[in-house]
Write an enzyme that holds these catalytic residues in place. Structure first.
Site, PDB file in Angstrom:
ATOM      1  CG  ASP A 266     -17.494 -30.912 -12.557  1.00  0.00           C
ATOM      2  OD1 ASP A 266     -18.292 -30.913 -13.514  1.00  0.00           O
ATOM      3  OD2 ASP A 266     -17.349 -29.949 -11.780  1.00  0.00           O
TER       4      ASP A 266
ATOM      5  CD  GLU B 128     -19.771 -31.787 -10.044  1.00  0.00           C
ATOM      6  OE1 GLU B 128     -19.153 -32.482  -9.208  1.00  0.00           O
ATOM      7  OE2 GLU B 128     -19.705 -30.539 -10.061  1.00  0.00           O
TER       8      GLU B 128
ATOM      9  CG  ASP C  84     -22.006 -23.238  -3.488  1.00  0.00           C
ATOM     10  OD1 ASP C  84     -22.107 -22.517  -2.466  1.00  0.00           O
ATOM     11  OD2 ASP C  84     -20.925 -23.485  -4.041  1.00  0.00           O
TER      12      ASP C  84
ATOM     13  CG  HIS D  76     -20.692 -26.429  -6.171  1.00  0.00           C
ATOM     14  ND1 HIS D  76     -20.690 -25.047  -6.216  1.00  0.00           N
ATOM     15  CD2 HIS D  76     -19.806 -26.827  -7.110  1.00  0.00           C
ATOM     16  CE1 HIS D  76     -19.846 -24.634  -7.150  1.00  0.00           C
ATOM     17  NE2 HIS D  76     -19.285 -25.691  -7.708  1.00  0.00           N
TER      18      HIS D  76
HETATM   19 MG    MG Z   1     -18.879 -28.754 -10.691  1.00  0.00          MG
END
Ligand code: MG
Length: 384
Positions: free
Chosen positions: A211, A237, A286, A312
């Site tokens: 990420d 990511e 998320d 997420h």
């Molecule tokens: Mg992230």
């Protein structure tokens, strides 16, 4: 059967180590800080926003928005804008209630950000409530589980040195975990070296993810992406600023590894251009920002593009984690769900019976609703 009460609860819990590690706890729990090279604001506390939706006969549904800073903003939106719309309504009217909430501020341009976080908390609470009213776990109401357990990756490896991160990862390997994500963004060369040290230590079979927290230009991202592809990484990511769909599309075309994006997005409308322009190979909404209802719709849309989902899951606590597990169980095109061990431990302190994550998999709660109950007493005791 109708909704008789909606209560929002801002939460701030002190912790020994800040999210991603390495930052001393501030004396003032509301003193937010940034962590260069990252630009986002962080809290020295675990902050979140819970919502409790009740029916007149006392059935309670719990929801939670991802609210890493200023949870009072989400709570104000719930109290002043969403509660009046929900009171008196039938909690079984799921999609109708989502659209009702979404339409309240849509024409004014509030179709993302805090507004959607607040809607998501209510959406999750309504799913919990429906499950309890119907005596079924949420994943059943979503159409059933595609797997017996939900596979996950260990996220972050919060240690300041490559040796420390390798040591931590090997500790998880000994406990049956085989997928890891580096919180990177420290320069192309440093990130590539960090990823290589992990690959060398873990061997070819482990899943290695990275990420970059949106710090790179397209050219830098292509360089790092090629290095990660050579290491057989599972995804790259948040390489570039999250508004720049076009550069992500160019990156995805240039490198031979999946590009992952999505914690910044909240609705099917926001993910649409990413799919249309082939800018992401893995979507990462998320549940605490998109809600269960919308995550399932995003997943269905992604499926039609042969794109996978890796939801997420960062600082959402017990309700958010349980909601993420149910949603992930019910998504056919799941890759992996995120797992943040330090957050998971704190979350379990708030639950009457703990969630479990062992040997690289979350157990799917089987009792009615989300299958978790918040302990009001412990929540009160832990508040900063
Ligand atoms: Mg992230």
């Amino acid at each position: 059967m109708s909704i008789s009460k909606v209560e929002s609860i801002p939460v701030r819990i002190k912790r020994d180590e800040a999210y991603l590690g390495g930052i001393p706890v501030a004396a003032d729990p509301q003193a937010y800080f940034t962590r260069p090279p990252y630009r986002a604001l962080y809290s020295a506390c675990f902050e979140t926003a819970f919502v409790k939706i009740s029916t007149a006969d006392g059935v309670i549904g719990w929801g939670e928005a991802l609210a890493p800073v200023a949870p009072e903003v989400v709570c104000t939106i719930i109290d002043q804008l969403l509660t009046p719309a929900l009171l008196g309504r039938d909690p079984l009217d799921g999609n109708a209630l989502w659209n009702l909430m979404y339409d309240l501020m849509r024409e004014r341009g509030y179709y993302g950000g805090f507004m959607l976080d607040a809607i998501s908390a209510c959406d999750i609470a309504l799913w919990d409530l429906r499950g309890k009213l119907l005596g079924q776990p949420v994943y059943k109401l979503l159409g059933g589980a595609f797997r017996e357990r939900v596979p996950c990756y260990v996220s972050g490896l919060p240690r300041p040195t490559a040796e420390g991160r390798v040591e931590l990862a090997l500790d998880y390997v000994a406990r049956g975990f085989d997928a890891f994500k580096l919180a990177a963004g420290h320069g192309v060369r440093a990130d590539a070296a960090s990823a290589k040290s992990l690959r060398d230590a873990l061997g070819d079979e482990a899943t290695l993810l990275l990420d970059a927290h949106w710090v790179y230009s397209l050219d830098e991202a292509v360089q790092l992406g090629q290095a990660l592809a050579d290491l057989g990484a599972g995804f790259f990511e948040a390489p570039i600023n999250p508004e720049d769909v076009e550069s992500h599309a160019q990156l995805a075309a240039a490198v031979a590894l999946p590009i992952a994006h999505g914690e910044t997005e909240r609705t099917r409308y926001q993910f649409r251009p990413w799919l249309m322009q082939k800018a992401a190979d893995i979507l990462q909404p998320d549940v605490g920002r998109a809600g269960i209802s919308e995550v399932l719709k995003i997943a269905a849309m992604a499926e039609a593009f042969n794109v996978k989902m890796a939801p997420h899951l960062s600082v959402g606590l017990g309700v958010c984690i349980a909601a993420s597990i149910h949603a992930a169980a019910a998504i056919p095109n799941l890759y992996l769900l995120e797992y943040q061990p330090p957050v998971f431990e704190i979350a379990n302190l708030l639950l009457k019976s703990p969630l479990t994550c062992e040997k690289g998999h979350y157990a799917i709660p089987s009792s009615a609703g989300l299958g978790v109950e918040l302990d009001d007493g412990r929540l009160g005791a832990l508040q900063a």
